[in-house]
Design an enzyme around this catalytic site. Sequence first.
Site, PDB file in Angstrom:
ATOM      1  N   HIS A  98       3.073  -1.247  -5.745  1.00 42.76           N
ATOM      2  CA  HIS A  98       1.864  -0.768  -5.249  1.00 42.76           C
ATOM      3  C   HIS A  98       0.447  -0.625  -5.939  1.00 42.76           C
ATOM      4  CE1 HIS A  98       2.533   2.697  -8.231  1.00 42.76           C
ATOM      5  NE2 HIS A  98       1.241   2.817  -8.090  1.00 42.76           N
ATOM      6  N   ASP A 147       9.542  -0.826  -5.280  1.00 45.93           N
ATOM      7  CA  ASP A 147       8.181  -0.906  -5.865  1.00 45.93           C
ATOM      8  C   ASP A 147       8.089  -1.541  -6.747  1.00 45.93           C
ATOM      9  OD1 ASP A 147       5.442  -0.367  -6.233  1.00 45.93           O
ATOM     10  OD2 ASP A 147       5.779   1.734  -7.105  1.00 45.93           O
ATOM     11  N   SER A 243       1.320   3.476 -14.008  1.00 45.76           N
ATOM     12  CA  SER A 243       2.145   3.040 -12.948  1.00 45.76           C
ATOM     13  C   SER A 243       2.097   1.586 -13.285  1.00 45.76           C
ATOM     14  CB  SER A 243       1.537   2.784 -11.720  1.00 45.76           C
ATOM     15  OG  SER A 243       1.760   3.906 -10.801  1.00 45.76           O
ATOM     16  N   GLY A 244       3.386   0.791 -13.167  1.00 48.70           N
ATOM     17  CA  GLY A 244       3.876  -0.481 -13.610  1.00 48.70           C
ATOM     18  C   GLY A 244       4.203  -0.633 -14.926  1.00 48.70           C
TER      19      GLY A 244
HETATM   20  N1  ARG Z   1       1.390   6.198  -9.088  1.00 45.09           N
HETATM   21  C1  ARG Z   1       1.036   6.331 -10.328  1.00 45.09           C
HETATM   22  C2  ARG Z   1      -0.064   5.178 -10.723  1.00 45.09           C
HETATM   23  O1  ARG Z   1      -0.406   4.592  -9.835  1.00 45.09           O
HETATM   24  C3  ARG Z   1       1.954   6.598 -11.558  1.00 45.09           C
HETATM   25  C4  ARG Z   1       2.370   8.114 -11.102  1.00 45.09           C
HETATM   26  C5  ARG Z   1       3.438   8.503 -11.870  1.00 45.09           C
HETATM   27  N2  ARG Z   1       3.577  10.014 -11.731  1.00 45.09           N
HETATM   28  C6  ARG Z   1       4.088  10.917 -12.497  1.00 45.09           C
HETATM   29  N3  ARG Z   1       4.043  12.273 -12.031  1.00 45.09           N
HETATM   30  N4  ARG Z   1       5.174  10.499 -13.190  1.00 45.09           N
HETATM   31  O2  ARG Z   1      -0.512   5.053 -11.779  1.00 45.09           O
END
Ligand code: ARG
Length: 320
Positions: A98, A147, A243-244
Amino acid sequence: MKPPSAGCWALSSALLLCSAPVRNDILTGHIVTGLEECGTRPLMDETATGSRIVGGHDAQPGAWPWQVSLQVYQFGVGYHHICGGSLVSNSSVLTAAHCTKKWMDPDFWRAVIGLNRLYRYQSDIVMSRVSSIMIHSSYNVYSYEHDIAVFKLIKYIPYNEHIQPICLPNTSLVLTNETLCYISGWGSSREQGKPKYILQEAQVDIISLHICNRYDWYGGAISWNMLCAGSESGDVDSCQGDSGGPLMCYFPDVSKYYLIGITSFGVGCGLPKRPGIYVRTSHYKSWIESCISSQKENTADIPFFLFFLIMGQVTLHLVE
Ligand code: ARG
């Protein structure tokens, strides 16, 4: 036309898909380690770990030598941090699919490795542009299933005290209650916050899918290809910008860290009953390895006219 070997094929010069089947194995059994160099932290004393971290705190330089900052170039702004990643070989970074949502073209990106303070570029860090982006062919933007993505780097990244690859979990890895697992990243400490300047780290608990899928938790949205981690109260979590990045666990019998998960999503950040959701990397080992070993020369860099020329020749041949 036969797709190139190793299960990865080119869609365009910007996007590669890896088609190796996803293995649905369970985190049980024994670790089968290769002799390959991975998962060690030359600058850290592993015997000193064990104290519990509540919430996030600053990581020491060299604490997570596989942590990568994936950055995008924007006119007028320059490069800025978008996602985390983990170095898994001398030229591959594992991250979340993503992260590429708005920037599918590898030309937008660069990877910064060996970094502790964001945008503070010292001599021990290495930056590389990205030659190709491989996204799991079954990645689902709605459910966040699969993902996972691999960024292939233009440069060969030599390892040193600040730069090391992390080990990929083999088909089977025993996670016990004693296993110490951590997350790290420059992500914000609240939902709409800015990225953090110093790399943050926190110890997390792995939460069973049984609990995580309860109706007042994620209500069944978490699949077997995902992992829940954090704390039951919600005071330890990843957030936007993490993320990642890695969810990693230490295995004292082999003295190595394994990449158990990839930070993927969550409802809010740090909320009770809404822990962070991570990609269960053990289910993707063969997919990841096929991406790491795929040669980007395959078709990714063949200019389009050459591609059509070859296709034309092949068709002519077939007609003859
Ligand atoms: N989707 C988020 C990002 O793009 C990561 C979110 C993780 N969220 C969580 N509550 N652990 O960085």
